[in-house]
Design an enzyme around this catalytic site. Sequence first.
Site, PDB file in Angstrom:
ATOM      1  N   ASP A  22      -6.858  -8.204   4.304  1.00 31.47           N
ATOM      2  CA  ASP A  22      -6.103  -9.094   3.419  1.00 31.47           C
ATOM      3  C   ASP A  22      -5.611 -10.351   4.135  1.00 31.47           C
ATOM      4  O   ASP A  22      -4.996 -11.217   3.507  1.00 31.47           O
ATOM      5  CB  ASP A  22      -4.892  -8.344   2.841  1.00 31.47           C
TER       6      ASP A  22
ATOM      7  N   LYS B  75     -12.140  -9.282  -3.856  1.00 26.25           N
ATOM      8  CA  LYS B  75     -10.684  -9.115  -3.856  1.00 26.25           C
ATOM      9  C   LYS B  75     -10.116  -9.719  -5.156  1.00 26.25           C
ATOM     10  O   LYS B  75     -10.854  -9.907  -6.100  1.00 26.25           O
ATOM     11  CB  LYS B  75     -10.081  -9.762  -2.604  1.00 26.25           C
TER      12      LYS B  75
ATOM     13  N   ARG C  31     -13.098  -7.123 -11.344  1.00 27.29           N
ATOM     14  CA  ARG C  31     -13.330  -6.451 -10.049  1.00 27.29           C
ATOM     15  C   ARG C  31     -14.113  -5.156 -10.206  1.00 27.29           C
ATOM     16  O   ARG C  31     -14.021  -4.473 -11.229  1.00 27.29           O
ATOM     17  CB  ARG C  31     -11.979  -6.211  -9.355  1.00 27.29           C
TER      18      ARG C  31
ATOM     19  N   SER D 212     -13.409   1.016   2.568  1.00 21.84           N
ATOM     20  CA  SER D 212     -12.386   0.826   1.534  1.00 21.84           C
ATOM     21  C   SER D 212     -11.383   1.967   1.501  1.00 21.84           C
ATOM     22  O   SER D 212     -11.715   3.104   1.163  1.00 21.84           O
ATOM     23  CB  SER D 212     -13.030   0.683   0.151  1.00 21.84           C
TER      24      SER D 212
ATOM     25  N   GLY E 152      -5.623  -4.002  -7.946  1.00 18.99           N
ATOM     26  CA  GLY E 152      -6.790  -3.166  -7.677  1.00 18.99           C
ATOM     27  C   GLY E 152      -6.396  -1.825  -7.088  1.00 18.99           C
ATOM     28  O   GLY E 152      -6.979  -0.786  -7.419  1.00 18.99           O
TER      29      GLY E 152
ATOM     30  N   ARG F 188     -12.490 -14.300  -2.393  1.00 25.41           N
ATOM     31  CA  ARG F 188     -11.669 -14.935  -1.352  1.00 25.41           C
ATOM     32  C   ARG F 188     -12.480 -15.676  -0.311  1.00 25.41           C
ATOM     33  O   ARG F 188     -11.949 -16.547   0.377  1.00 25.41           O
ATOM     34  CB  ARG F 188     -10.797 -13.890  -0.645  1.00 25.41           C
TER      35      ARG F 188
ATOM     36  N   SER G 137       0.836  -1.211   0.000  1.00 24.22           N
ATOM     37  CA  SER G 137       0.000   0.000   0.000  1.00 24.22           C
ATOM     38  C   SER G 137       0.866   1.256   0.000  1.00 24.22           C
ATOM     39  O   SER G 137       0.620   2.202  -0.742  1.00 24.22           O
ATOM     40  CB  SER G 137      -0.882   0.023   1.254  1.00 24.22           C
TER      41      SER G 137
ATOM     42  N   GLN H  94      -9.047   2.070  -0.581  1.00 22.06           N
ATOM     43  CA  GLN H  94      -8.791   2.388  -1.996  1.00 22.06           C
ATOM     44  C   GLN H  94      -9.738   3.482  -2.465  1.00 22.06           C
ATOM     45  O   GLN H  94      -9.331   4.422  -3.149  1.00 22.06           O
ATOM     46  CB  GLN H  94      -8.953   1.144  -2.858  1.00 22.06           C
TER      47      GLN H  94
HETATM   48  C1  S3P Z   1      -5.539  -1.382   0.002  1.00 20.88           C
HETATM   49  C2  S3P Z   1      -6.791  -1.445   0.536  1.00 20.88           C
HETATM   50  C3  S3P Z   1      -7.562  -2.683   0.682  1.00 20.88           C
HETATM   51  C4  S3P Z   1      -6.665  -3.912   0.565  1.00 20.88           C
HETATM   52  C5  S3P Z   1      -5.695  -3.812  -0.566  1.00 20.88           C
HETATM   53  C6  S3P Z   1      -4.808  -2.589  -0.410  1.00 20.88           C
HETATM   54  C7  S3P Z   1      -4.887  -0.062  -0.143  1.00 20.88           C
HETATM   55  O1  S3P Z   1      -8.537  -2.745  -0.338  1.00 20.88           O
HETATM   56  O2  S3P Z   1      -7.449  -5.070   0.402  1.00 20.88           O
HETATM   57  O3  S3P Z   1      -4.874  -4.960  -0.622  1.00 20.88           O
HETATM   58  O4  S3P Z   1      -3.672  -0.011  -0.401  1.00 20.88           O
HETATM   59  O5  S3P Z   1      -5.582   0.946   0.004  1.00 20.88           O
HETATM   60  P1  S3P Z   1      -9.993  -2.038  -0.142  1.00 20.88           P
HETATM   61  O6  S3P Z   1      -9.760  -0.607  -0.017  1.00 20.88           O
HETATM   62  O7  S3P Z   1     -10.733  -2.375  -1.417  1.00 20.88           O
HETATM   63  O8  S3P Z   1     -10.581  -2.703   1.051  1.00 20.88           O
END
Ligand code: S3P
Length: 446
Positions: A327, A354, A130, A175, A102, A358, A30, A177
């Site tokens: 994760d 994911k 996704r 999330s 993702g 998963r 991340s 992300q």
């Molecule tokens: C991440 C957020 C998570 C995680 C991913 C990395 C990030 O996803 O599962 O491996 O770096 O912001 P989500 O935001 O979709 O939960």
Amino acid sequence: MTEHSSPRPLTVGRAAGPLLGSLRVPGDKSISHRALMFGALAVGETRISGLLEGEDVLRTAAAMRALGAEVTQDGPGAWRVAGRGIGGLTEPADVLDMGNSGTAARLLCGILASHPIFAVMTGDGSLRRRPMRRVTDPLVATGARFASREGGHLPLAIEGAREALPIEYRIPVASAQVKSALLLAGLNAPGITRIDEPEATRDHSENMLRHFGATVEVEIAGGGRIISLVGQPELRAADILVPGDISSAAFPLVAALLIPGSDVKIIGAGLNPLRAGLLACLEEMGGAITIENRRLEGGEPVGDLVARHSSLRGIDVPAERAPSMIDEYPILAVAAACAKGITRMRGLKELRVKESDRLSATAALLASNGVRVEIMGDDLIVHGTGAPPAGGGAVETHMDHRLAMSAVVLGLAAARPVRVDDVAFIDTSFPGFIVLLNGLGAGLTP
Ligand code: S3P
């Protein structure tokens, strides 16, 4: 073609002996993505050390180059990014291929939304399945336009806003992300971007924005947070030290708990409290884990994790813990399969979207290796007997690196060998995983 051309199957037998020794795991995924992205948006040269050189992050590096930033590798983990300043990225000449990642795809949607450029993004077979609407729907409010395949799936065409507007948005799912994509878009919009997240998720973007000189305020609101970003700051290049990825450390850590006689130290693992839910679970299960040498590195809490073989017991994992270990459920499920009693992991809806579904893939991984497992609604229930799982089964990893690593750890602990269909995807997040386990004494034949 973005798929791996040929799968790499692996049969994993019981560990040759105890896992012993100390190791470092690769840099946090991340933080690595964000370091490259924020570096590209800053003015000046950002020097990064400890960058994860897994395929996912290399996709981000290539995308930032395609958008006009200069990204240079100086040595292992040592990278430099000469940024273009906020709003300064330029139109890519070709399709941006985000591979399996993702995080790369979604965060990039945020960056592109507030740049007046046209871009097309794609990914591998897993990423193209996704959901992207969770980011593109709110980003429309900036003035950006998106055209995608049915269901909002990649490939996706993006026409960034000429003059982006700031967003106020309550995120419907937990999330990081989505939150990060909206913050990245807000960087090139005047005024305040305000994001309300109902459950607190990893805050690496907020931390790094501050590190680069942006003004970010965070208000605790119940279990969630309201994050306000002042738009159009001047982001100033800053050095970044990437800690070891706790999500990668999870695999040797659990392997050490499960394999008799093991004693393993993982040096420099990131311990951000919004990422450390797995440690709480393993401690509740009776895992002998100690944290030594706690320190702050590059603004993130870090420590050395010591794990010794332990007899584990089943626990109830509350849904509220999910964002802090989202994760880690596949590997927690492997630990649960070796524990005595029932482990119920609640509220795992997000696991369905994911790198693979998963929730069902983790259940299938265990079921095919003689473990009693159920899915009830969004909960995963694992019945452990306290004895090693039977093993002897075949595991389908569905282009999912974490399923592959979980299957390897299961194989090391199970009575009979576990056949894993493809370990190639491990390289997306943990290059050198098998070699590193062998360095501890796993005795795997790749
Ligand atoms: C991440 C957020 C998570 C995680 C991913 C990395 C990030 O996803 O599962 O491996 O770096 O912001 P989500 O935001 O979709 O939960």
